[in-house]
Motif scaffolding. Structure first.
Motif, PDB file in Angstrom:
ATOM      1  N   UNK A   1      89.823 132.414  47.271  1.00 13.76           N
ATOM      2  CA  UNK A   1      91.178 132.966  47.194  1.00 13.76           C
ATOM      3  C   UNK A   1      91.225 134.371  47.790  1.00 13.76           C
ATOM      4  N   UNK A   2      90.197 135.156  47.534  1.00 16.89           N
ATOM      5  CA  UNK A   2      90.126 136.498  48.107  1.00 16.89           C
ATOM      6  C   UNK A   2      90.016 136.430  49.627  1.00 16.89           C
ATOM      7  N   UNK A   3      89.178 135.517  50.125  1.00 15.99           N
ATOM      8  CA  UNK A   3      89.002 135.369  51.575  1.00 15.99           C
ATOM      9  C   UNK A   3      90.294 134.882  52.228  1.00 15.99           C
ATOM     10  N   UNK A   4      90.943 133.913  51.591  1.00 24.52           N
ATOM     11  CA  UNK A   4      92.210 133.389  52.098  1.00 24.52           C
ATOM     12  C   UNK A   4      93.243 134.517  52.163  1.00 24.52           C
ATOM     13  N   UNK A   5      93.278 135.317  51.134  1.00 23.29           N
ATOM     14  CA  UNK A   5      94.200 136.446  51.114  1.00 23.29           C
ATOM     15  C   UNK A   5      93.906 137.440  52.210  1.00 23.29           C
ATOM     16  N   UNK A   6      92.630 137.672  52.452  1.00 27.88           N
ATOM     17  CA  UNK A   6      92.242 138.611  53.512  1.00 27.88           C
ATOM     18  C   UNK A   6      92.702 138.110  54.877  1.00 27.88           C
ATOM     19  N   UNK A   7      92.539 136.804  55.113  1.00 31.62           N
ATOM     20  CA  UNK A   7      92.976 136.222  56.390  1.00 31.62           C
ATOM     21  C   UNK A   7      94.486 136.348  56.534  1.00 31.62           C
ATOM     22  N   UNK A   8      95.222 135.988  55.488  1.00 31.47           N
ATOM     23  CA  UNK A   8      96.679 136.084  55.537  1.00 31.47           C
ATOM     24  C   UNK A   8      97.118 137.531  55.785  1.00 31.47           C
ATOM     25  N   UNK A   9      96.485 138.446  55.075  1.00 30.22           N
ATOM     26  CA  UNK A   9      96.851 139.853  55.229  1.00 30.22           C
ATOM     27  C   UNK A   9      96.602 140.321  56.665  1.00 30.22           C
ATOM     28  N   UNK A  10      95.458 139.951  57.208  1.00 27.30           N
ATOM     29  CA  UNK A  10      95.117 140.363  58.572  1.00 27.30           C
ATOM     30  C   UNK A  10      96.084 139.767  59.595  1.00 27.30           C
ATOM     31  N   UNK A  11      96.361 138.464  59.468  1.00 26.54           N
ATOM     32  CA  UNK A  11      97.284 137.819  60.400  1.00 26.54           C
ATOM     33  C   UNK A  11      98.683 138.427  60.266  1.00 26.54           C
ATOM     34  N   UNK A  12      99.104 138.650  59.024  1.00 22.61           N
ATOM     35  CA  UNK A  12     100.408 139.274  58.800  1.00 22.61           C
ATOM     36  C   UNK A  12     100.490 140.654  59.413  1.00 22.61           C
ATOM     37  N   UNK A  13      99.399 141.400  59.311  1.00 26.59           N
ATOM     38  CA  UNK A  13      99.356 142.745  59.876  1.00 26.59           C
ATOM     39  C   UNK A  13      99.420 142.687  61.406  1.00 26.59           C
ATOM     40  N   UNK A  14      98.623 141.817  62.003  1.00 24.67           N
ATOM     41  CA  UNK A  14      98.562 141.705  63.468  1.00 24.67           C
ATOM     42  C   UNK A  14      99.887 141.214  64.045  1.00 24.67           C
ATOM     43  N   UNK A  15     100.517 140.267  63.360  1.00 25.88           N
ATOM     44  CA  UNK A  15     101.774 139.699  63.856  1.00 25.88           C
ATOM     45  C   UNK A  15     102.997 140.465  63.339  1.00 25.88           C
ATOM     46  N   UNK A  16     102.745 141.514  62.596  1.00 25.83           N
ATOM     47  CA  UNK A  16     103.811 142.327  61.991  1.00 25.83           C
ATOM     48  C   UNK A  16     104.716 141.490  61.093  1.00 25.83           C
TER      49      UNK A  16
END
Length: 60
Positions: free
Chosen positions: A8-23
Motif C-alpha cells: 500500500x505504501x509503494x502503491x501510494x508512492x507510485x500514485x503520488x509520483x505520477x500525480x506530481x509529474x502529470x500535475x
C-alpha cells in the motif's frame, strides 16, 4: 499483513509520483493518503505484535 502494508505504501508512492509529474493533484493526494494508510497499518501491526510478545512472556 506487513507485506500488504508495504504494498500500500509503494502503491501510494507510485500514485503520488505520477500525480506530481502529470500535475494531477487528485492522484497525488490519493497517493499520499495510500502511503499514510499503509504506514499507519504497519505501526498498528507492529504494536499488536509487541503486545502479543509481552503477553506470551507473562504467560510463561
Amino acid at each position: 499483513m506487513a507485506q500488504e502494508d508495504k504494498f500500500e505504501q509503494a502503491k501510494g508512492n507510485v500514485k503520488e509520483t505520477i500525480g506530481n509529474v502529470t500535475e494531477n493533484q487528485d492522484l497525488e493526494n490519493e497517493g499520499k493518503k495510500d502511503k499514510a494508510t499503509g504506514k499507519a497499518k504497519e505501526v498498528v501491526d507492529n504494536a499488536k505484535e509487541k503486545a502479543n510478545d509481552l503477553i506470551d512472556k507473562f504467560k510463561k
